[in-house]
Design a protein around this motif. Structure first.
Motif, PDB file in Angstrom:
ATOM      1  N   GLN A 156       0.858  -1.166  -0.076  1.00  0.00           N
ATOM      2  CA  GLN A 156       0.008   0.110   0.103  1.00  0.00           C
ATOM      3  C   GLN A 156       0.897   1.290   0.109  1.00  0.00           C
ATOM      4  O   GLN A 156       1.855   1.325   0.799  1.00  0.00           O
ATOM      5  N   THR A 157       0.512   2.040  -0.886  1.00  0.00           N
ATOM      6  CA  THR A 157       1.218   3.678  -0.725  1.00  0.00           C
ATOM      7  C   THR A 157       0.899   4.441   0.304  1.00  0.00           C
ATOM      8  O   THR A 157      -0.141   3.892   1.180  1.00  0.00           O
ATOM      9  N   LYS A 158       1.354   5.369   0.597  1.00  0.00           N
ATOM     10  CA  LYS A 158       0.926   6.449   1.623  1.00  0.00           C
ATOM     11  C   LYS A 158      -0.575   6.621   1.455  1.00  0.00           C
ATOM     12  O   LYS A 158      -1.153   6.850   2.626  1.00  0.00           O
ATOM     13  N   GLU A 159      -1.245   6.771   0.524  1.00  0.00           N
ATOM     14  CA  GLU A 159      -2.614   7.143   0.536  1.00  0.00           C
ATOM     15  C   GLU A 159      -3.310   5.666   0.715  1.00  0.00           C
ATOM     16  O   GLU A 159      -4.842   5.868   0.900  1.00  0.00           O
ATOM     17  N   GLY A 160      -2.811   4.513   0.521  1.00  0.00           N
ATOM     18  CA  GLY A 160      -3.537   3.499   0.917  1.00  0.00           C
ATOM     19  C   GLY A 160      -3.904   2.362  -0.324  1.00  0.00           C
ATOM     20  O   GLY A 160      -4.370   1.318   0.003  1.00  0.00           O
ATOM     21  N   ASN A 161      -3.521   2.823  -1.393  1.00  0.00           N
ATOM     22  CA  ASN A 161      -4.026   1.886  -2.344  1.00  0.00           C
ATOM     23  C   ASN A 161      -2.744   1.038  -2.918  1.00  0.00           C
ATOM     24  O   ASN A 161      -1.578   1.291  -2.475  1.00  0.00           O
ATOM     25  N   PHE A 162      -3.069  -0.078  -3.294  1.00  0.00           N
ATOM     26  CA  PHE A 162      -2.133  -1.184  -3.696  1.00  0.00           C
ATOM     27  C   PHE A 162      -1.370  -0.725  -5.053  1.00  0.00           C
ATOM     28  O   PHE A 162      -1.912  -0.241  -6.067  1.00  0.00           O
ATOM     29  N   VAL A 163       0.049  -1.037  -4.987  1.00  0.00           N
ATOM     30  CA  VAL A 163       0.845  -0.712  -6.036  1.00  0.00           C
ATOM     31  C   VAL A 163       1.738  -1.795  -6.216  1.00  0.00           C
ATOM     32  O   VAL A 163       2.324  -2.358  -5.209  1.00  0.00           O
ATOM     33  N   LYS A 164       2.025  -2.191  -7.540  1.00  0.00           N
ATOM     34  CA  LYS A 164       3.332  -3.140  -7.739  1.00  0.00           C
ATOM     35  C   LYS A 164       4.607  -2.577  -7.610  1.00  0.00           C
ATOM     36  O   LYS A 164       4.605  -1.301  -8.129  1.00  0.00           O
ATOM     37  N   PRO A 165       5.758  -3.279  -7.158  1.00  0.00           N
ATOM     38  CA  PRO A 165       6.989  -2.662  -7.409  1.00  0.00           C
ATOM     39  C   PRO A 165       7.432  -2.516  -8.904  1.00  0.00           C
ATOM     40  O   PRO A 165       7.301  -3.511  -9.773  1.00  0.00           O
ATOM     41  N   SER A 166       7.877  -1.139  -9.279  1.00  0.00           N
ATOM     42  CA  SER A 166       8.350  -1.008 -10.545  1.00  0.00           C
ATOM     43  C   SER A 166       9.229   0.044 -10.624  1.00  0.00           C
ATOM     44  O   SER A 166       9.321   0.963  -9.851  1.00  0.00           O
ATOM     45  N   GLU A 167       9.981   0.306 -11.727  1.00  0.00           N
ATOM     46  CA  GLU A 167      10.801   1.595 -11.951  1.00  0.00           C
ATOM     47  C   GLU A 167      10.180   2.854 -11.875  1.00  0.00           C
ATOM     48  O   GLU A 167      10.374   3.671 -11.142  1.00  0.00           O
ATOM     49  N   GLN A 168       8.946   2.539 -12.214  1.00  0.00           N
ATOM     50  CA  GLN A 168       8.122   4.002 -12.251  1.00  0.00           C
ATOM     51  C   GLN A 168       7.683   4.244 -10.788  1.00  0.00           C
ATOM     52  O   GLN A 168       7.329   5.394 -10.524  1.00  0.00           O
ATOM     53  N   ALA A 169       7.207   3.402 -10.117  1.00  0.00           N
ATOM     54  CA  ALA A 169       6.874   3.524  -8.776  1.00  0.00           C
ATOM     55  C   ALA A 169       7.956   4.074  -7.968  1.00  0.00           C
ATOM     56  O   ALA A 169       7.567   4.815  -7.090  1.00  0.00           O
ATOM     57  N   PHE A 170       9.037   3.453  -8.220  1.00  0.00           N
ATOM     58  CA  PHE A 170      10.320   4.101  -7.590  1.00  0.00           C
ATOM     59  C   PHE A 170      10.721   5.217  -7.888  1.00  0.00           C
ATOM     60  O   PHE A 170      11.060   6.344  -6.928  1.00  0.00           O
ATOM     61  N   LYS A 171      10.746   5.580  -9.058  1.00  0.00           N
ATOM     62  CA  LYS A 171      11.052   7.089  -9.814  1.00  0.00           C
ATOM     63  C   LYS A 171       9.879   7.934  -8.822  1.00  0.00           C
ATOM     64  O   LYS A 171      10.363   9.231  -8.487  1.00  0.00           O
ATOM     65  N   ALA A 172       8.761   7.501  -8.818  1.00  0.00           N
ATOM     66  CA  ALA A 172       7.641   8.482  -8.215  1.00  0.00           C
ATOM     67  C   ALA A 172       8.124   8.876  -6.886  1.00  0.00           C
ATOM     68  O   ALA A 172       7.935   9.914  -6.367  1.00  0.00           O
TER      69      ALA A 172
END
Length: 358
Positions: A252-268
C-alpha cells in the motif's frame, strides 16, 4: 523445532556470503598506505564495505571502471552496520549504508555522507500457485505476519485482500536479516510508521528483536532461503528479486492504494526527495512513504560514507562515483535501481567540491 532450523540455516551461511566480495580482497589499512599518488595505475585498489542493498550495482560499476581506468574497486557486502563500523575504524576507504546517518552522528564519527543510488525494498514470497505481483498484502497484514500473529497463508486477514487468489493452508516461514542491516532499518522503520503495534512492540533499527522467523546473512541470504523454502516470506532489495525471479507482493502507498514494485513507482517516490548539502543529504525517514498514489512505499537511497581526514583517498573514491554517475545509469536501470536525478548528481558534485575536498 525452530531452534533446529536456525542451526541448519546457520551452517549454510558461509556458502551464501561467498558472493559478497568483488575483486577478491578486503578493506585494510595496509592497502591504503601502499598505494602511490599516481593513481592511474593498475596497482591502485579502492576498498569499500557495507550495505548489501547496493552490492549488485557497485560490483558492476567497479568491473566497468576497471576496464576503463585500470583501477580496482573492491566492495564487500557485509551489511550497513559492518560498513559504518569499518569506515569509522578507518579500515576501508568508504562505507556503504542504507541507514542515513544524522549530522550529529557524522560529526561524532568524523564522516562525510552522500547518496549514490536509489533502490527499493520488496516483500518476497515463495507460494506455489501464486505468481509475481498476484498477492496483495496490506500494511496491517505485513506487520501481523512479521509479528508472528498471522501464521498460515489462508488466514482470513490475507484472504480478504485476495478474493481471486487460491491461497493454500501452508504455514508461513518468516525470513529476516541476521546482522546489522540498513535494509532492516528501512523495513522496520516503515513498519513502525504503518503499524502502531509494531512500533510499540518491536520498533526499528539496524538490528531488532524479531518476534518470529529465521535469520539470514545479507540480501543474498534472505533471497536464497526464500527460494528454498515453500511458504517463506522475506524482504530484500529489488535487484535480488529480479536476478532470482522471486515473486513480490503488492503493497500500500501512503494514500492506501495497492501498487506493484516497478521502476516507475520507485521514480515516483524518489522525485519527492528534499536533499540538502547542509545536512549531508540526511533525510530522517530516507525516501520511505513518500506521497503519491503511484509511489512505492519502501523506496530508499543508499549512502556513501567517507573519512573526513583522508582527502587524497577520498579523491580516488569520488572519481569512481563521478565516473559511475556519468556512465553507470544503464547498468543501474538494468539491475532494477533508479539512478540519481541529474539535479541531485550536480548537488553531490558541489558537495564533493565545497565540503569533502575543500
Amino acid at each position: 523445532m525452530l531452534k533446529g532450523k536456525k542451526a541448519a540455516f546457520a551452517l549454510m551461511l558461509p556458502a551464501v556470503t561467498l558472493v559478497a566480495g568483488c575483486f577478491g580482497g578486503s578493506g585494510s589499512k595496509e592497502s591504503g598506505k601502499s598505494e602511490s599518488a599516481g593513481h592511474k595505475s593498475s596497482k591502485v585498489v579502492i576498498n569499500g564495505a557495507g550495505a548489501t542493498f547496493p552490492y549488485p550495482v557497485y560490483v558492476n560499476w567497479a568491473k566497468e571502471y576497471y576496464k576503463a581506468t585500470g583501477i580496482k574497486v573492491n566492495y564487500q557486502g557485509i551489511g550497513s552496520g559492518g560498513g559504518i563500523r569499518q569506515v569509522t575504524e578507518r579500515t576501508v576507504d568508504f562505507g556503504g549504508s542504507d541507514k542515513m546517518l544524522s549530522p550529529k552522528e557524522l560529526d561524532k564519527r568524523r564522516l562525510y555522507q552522500f547518496p549514490a543510488i536509489v533502490g527499493a525494498i520488496v516483500v518476497v514470497y515463495n507460494l506455489p500457485g501464486v505468481g509475481d505481483g498476484e498477492l496483495k498484502l496490506s500494511n496491517k497484514t505485513v506487520a501481523d505476519i512479521f509479528l508472528g500473529k498471522v501464521k498460515y497463508w489462508d488466514n482470513p486477514e490475507i484472504k480478504s485482500d485476495n478474493p481471486g487468489v487460491k491461497l493454500p493452508h501452508q504455514r508461513i516461514t518468516v525470513i529476516h536479516r541476521a546482522e546489522g542491516s540498513g535494509t532492516t532499518w528501512n523495513f522496520t522503520y516503515w513498519l513502525s510508521q504503518v503499524s502502531p503495534e509494531w512500533k510499540e512492540k518491536v520498533g526499528y533499527g539496524k538490528v531488532v528483536n524479531w518476534p518470529t522467523g529465521i535469520g539470514a546473512k545479507g540480501n543474498a541470504g534472505v533471497t536464497n532461503y526464500v527460494k528454498q523454502t515453500p511458504g517463506a516470506i522475506g524482504y530484500v532489495e529489488y535487484a535480488y528479486k529480479l536476478q532470482n525471479n522471486l515473486a513480490a507482493a503488492q503493497l500500500q502507498t501512503k494514500e492506501g492504494n495497492f501498487v506493484k514494485p516497478s521502476e516507475q513507482a520507485f521514480k515516483a517516490a524518489a522525485s519527492h526527495a528534499s536533499w540538502t548539502m547542509k545536512d549531508h543529504f540526511y533525510l530522517p525517514g530516507n525516501l520511505l512513504l513518500q506521497p503519491g498514489k503511484e509511489s512505492w512505499p519502501l523506496t530508499a537511497a543508499s549512502m556513501i560514507l567517507l573519512p573526513r581526514e583522508r582527502k587524497e583517498r577520498n579523491k580516488l573514491v569520488i572519481e569512481f562515483f563521478d565516473w559511475s554517475f556519468k556512465h553507470g545509469d544503464p547498468i543501474a536501470v538494468k539491475l532494477g535501481y533508479v539512478p540519481l536525478p541529474e539535479k541531485t548528481k550536480e548537488m553531490v558534485r558541489e558537495y564533493w567540491k565545497e565540503v569533502v575536498l575543500k
